[in-house]
Design an enzyme around this catalytic site. Structure first.
Site, PDB file in Angstrom:
ATOM      1  N   GLY A  20      -2.895  -9.958  -6.786  1.00  0.00           N
ATOM      2  CA  GLY A  20      -3.523 -10.755  -5.734  1.00  0.00           C
ATOM      3  C   GLY A  20      -4.942 -11.150  -6.086  1.00  0.00           C
ATOM      4  O   GLY A  20      -5.834 -11.144  -5.251  1.00  0.00           O
ATOM      5  N   VAL A  72       4.898  -8.591  -5.791  1.00  0.00           N
ATOM      6  CA  VAL A  72       4.709  -7.161  -6.089  1.00  0.00           C
ATOM      7  C   VAL A  72       5.747  -6.275  -5.406  1.00  0.00           C
ATOM      8  O   VAL A  72       5.839  -5.085  -5.708  1.00  0.00           O
ATOM      9  CB  VAL A  72       3.284  -6.666  -5.714  1.00  0.00           C
ATOM     10  CG1 VAL A  72       2.232  -7.388  -6.535  1.00  0.00           C
ATOM     11  CG2 VAL A  72       3.020  -6.787  -4.217  1.00  0.00           C
ATOM     12  N   ASN A  98      -4.514  -4.672  -5.601  1.00  0.00           N
ATOM     13  CA  ASN A  98      -5.263  -5.334  -4.541  1.00  0.00           C
ATOM     14  C   ASN A  98      -4.377  -6.128  -3.587  1.00  0.00           C
ATOM     15  O   ASN A  98      -4.680  -6.242  -2.405  1.00  0.00           O
ATOM     16  CB  ASN A  98      -6.309  -6.263  -5.172  1.00  0.00           C
ATOM     17  CG  ASN A  98      -6.880  -7.242  -4.182  1.00  0.00           C
ATOM     18  OD1 ASN A  98      -7.704  -6.899  -3.334  1.00  0.00           O
ATOM     19  ND2 ASN A  98      -6.435  -8.499  -4.246  1.00  0.00           N
ATOM     20  N   SER A 149      -8.191   1.081   2.819  1.00  0.00           N
ATOM     21  CA  SER A 149      -8.896   0.446   3.940  1.00  0.00           C
ATOM     22  C   SER A 149      -9.483   1.508   4.849  1.00  0.00           C
ATOM     23  O   SER A 149      -8.931   2.609   4.971  1.00  0.00           O
ATOM     24  CB  SER A 149      -7.925  -0.418   4.747  1.00  0.00           C
ATOM     25  OG  SER A 149      -8.532  -0.885   5.941  1.00  0.00           O
ATOM     26  N   TYR A 162      -0.467  -1.926   9.816  1.00  0.00           N
ATOM     27  CA  TYR A 162      -1.460  -2.048   8.748  1.00  0.00           C
ATOM     28  C   TYR A 162      -2.122  -0.692   8.460  1.00  0.00           C
ATOM     29  O   TYR A 162      -2.195  -0.254   7.307  1.00  0.00           O
ATOM     30  CB  TYR A 162      -2.519  -3.087   9.128  1.00  0.00           C
ATOM     31  CG  TYR A 162      -3.628  -3.207   8.104  1.00  0.00           C
ATOM     32  CD1 TYR A 162      -3.435  -3.915   6.927  1.00  0.00           C
ATOM     33  CD2 TYR A 162      -4.864  -2.585   8.307  1.00  0.00           C
ATOM     34  CE1 TYR A 162      -4.445  -4.017   5.974  1.00  0.00           C
ATOM     35  CE2 TYR A 162      -5.874  -2.682   7.358  1.00  0.00           C
ATOM     36  CZ  TYR A 162      -5.658  -3.398   6.196  1.00  0.00           C
ATOM     37  OH  TYR A 162      -6.650  -3.476   5.258  1.00  0.00           O
ATOM     38  N   LYS A 166      -1.866   1.541   4.936  1.00  0.00           N
ATOM     39  CA  LYS A 166      -3.025   1.876   4.108  1.00  0.00           C
ATOM     40  C   LYS A 166      -3.244   3.392   4.030  1.00  0.00           C
ATOM     41  O   LYS A 166      -3.691   3.910   2.995  1.00  0.00           O
ATOM     42  CB  LYS A 166      -4.281   1.173   4.643  1.00  0.00           C
ATOM     43  CG  LYS A 166      -4.275  -0.336   4.390  1.00  0.00           C
ATOM     44  CD  LYS A 166      -4.255  -0.669   2.894  1.00  0.00           C
ATOM     45  CE  LYS A 166      -4.493  -2.141   2.619  1.00  0.00           C
ATOM     46  NZ  LYS A 166      -4.563  -2.439   1.173  1.00  0.00           N
ATOM     47  N   ILE A 194     -15.538  -6.302   5.829  1.00  0.00           N
ATOM     48  CA  ILE A 194     -16.065  -7.149   4.762  1.00  0.00           C
ATOM     49  C   ILE A 194     -16.072  -8.593   5.254  1.00  0.00           C
ATOM     50  O   ILE A 194     -15.026  -9.137   5.610  1.00  0.00           O
ATOM     51  CB  ILE A 194     -15.213  -7.028   3.477  1.00  0.00           C
ATOM     52  CG1 ILE A 194     -15.018  -5.559   3.075  1.00  0.00           C
ATOM     53  CG2 ILE A 194     -15.846  -7.839   2.354  1.00  0.00           C
ATOM     54  CD1 ILE A 194     -16.299  -4.779   2.791  1.00  0.00           C
TER      55      ILE A 194
END
Length: 250
Positions: A20, A72, A98, A149, A162, A166, A194
Site C-alpha cells: 500500500g 494482500v 502498511n 494503530s 477496525y 489492529k 495523523i
C-alpha cells in the site's frame, strides 16, 4: 569487521517492500526509506496512477524503485509480488505491512461483510505477506515492520472491526517476533491521529489536537521516521509496539 554505515544513507544496499505504498502513509514511508538509501518496491491495489508517480519520486533519490499490483489478501497475488520484488531488486531486507482499510460504523449497524473485509485487509494481509516473505527475509537477517494503530491499543466505540483488526496486528507482531527469531526482527508502529490534510476531517482533527498532550496531531513524517527507526535499530529490538500519538493514548 562490521561494514561502515553511511550516516546519511543508513539503508544503502538494502531493499524494502512497502504494501500500500502508492499514497498517504505508505508513500511517506517509501520516500523516507528511499531517502535513507534503500531500493524500494511498493504494492498497490487500485491506485495505479499514484503508484507510478510515487515510483518517479522514489527514483529521484538515486535508488531503484518498482510498483507492483498486489491484493494482500490473496495468496497467489502475494507470492507473485514477492517474486517480482526479489527478481527486480535482488532480495528483500525490510517488509513494511502498511496496506489497510479504515471505516467508521456504529456497532449495532456493523455487518458481517464489513467485519470480514476489514479483517481481510488489516490482519490476514500482514500475516500472509509476512509468512510468504519470511524465506527471503531470513537470508538477510531482515526486518518486518507492521502498521498498527492507537485504535488497537484503545477502544473506539464506532470502530469495533477496525480496532479489533489492529489489536490482532499487535498480537501478530509479538507472535511473529518469537516465531521468526533470531533471524528476523518484528516490530510495530501504532499511529494515533495523523493529519493527512483532508478537509472533511478538519473539524475532528482540530478537536483531537486540543486533546493531545503535544497539542498537535501527527504528520506522516512522524510515522515514517518511526518506521525508519525500526528499519535501522539494533536487531535485538523485537516484538515492540511503538505508539506515535503525541501522548493521546496516555
Amino acid at each position: 569487521m562490521a561494514e561502515a554505515v553511511d550516516k546519511h544513507q543508513p539503508l544503502k544496499g538494502k531493499t524494502a517492500l512497502i504494501t500500500g505504498g502508492a499514497r498517504r502513509l505508505g508513500r511517506a514511508i517509501a520516500l523516507t526509506l528511499a531517502e535513507a538509501g534503500a531500493d524500494v518496491a511498493i504494492t498497490f491495489l487500485k491506485s495505479s496512477r499514484e503508484a507510478q508517480h510515487t515510483v518517479i519520486d522514489l527514483t529521484s533519490f538515486g535508488v531503484r524503485a518498482v510498483a507492483l499490483r498486489c491484493d494482500v489478501t490473496e495468496l497467489k497475488s502475494v507470492r507473485s509480488a514477492l517474486k517480482e520484488t526479489v527478481k527486480e531488486l535482488g532480495g528483500l531486507d525490510i517488509l513494511v505491512n502498511n496496506a489497510a482499510n479504515y471505516e467508521t460504523v456504529e456497532f449495532e449497524k456493523l455487518t458481517l461483510e464489513q467485519w470480514d473485509a476489514i479483517f481481510a485487509s488489516n490482519t490476514r494481509g500482514p500475516f500472509l505477506v509476512s509468512q510468504q516473505a519470511a524465506k527471503w527475509l531470513r537470508q538477510r537477517q531482515g526486518r518486518i515492520i507492521n502498521l498498527g494503530s492507537l485504535g488497537g491499543l484503545r477502544p473506539w466505540g464506532s470502530n469495533a472491526h477496525y480496532c479489533s483488526s489492529k489489536a490482532a496486528v499487535h498480537m501478530l507482531t509479538k507472535v511473529m517476533a518469537k516465531a521468526l527469531a533470531p533471524e528476523i526482527s518484528v516490530n510495530c508502529v501504532a499511529p494515533g491521529m495523523i493529519d493527512m490534510g483532508e478537509k472533511s476531517a478538519s473539524a475532528f482533527m482540530k478537536r483531537m489536537a486540543t486533546e493531545t498532550p503535544m497539542r498537535r496531531n501527527g504528520k506522516s513524517d512522524d510515522v515514517a521516521q518511526a518506521v525508519l527507526f525500526f528499519a535501522t535499530a539494533p536487531q535485538f529490538i523485537t516484538g515492540q509496539i511503538l505508539a506515535v500519538d503525541g501522548g493521546l493514548g496516555l
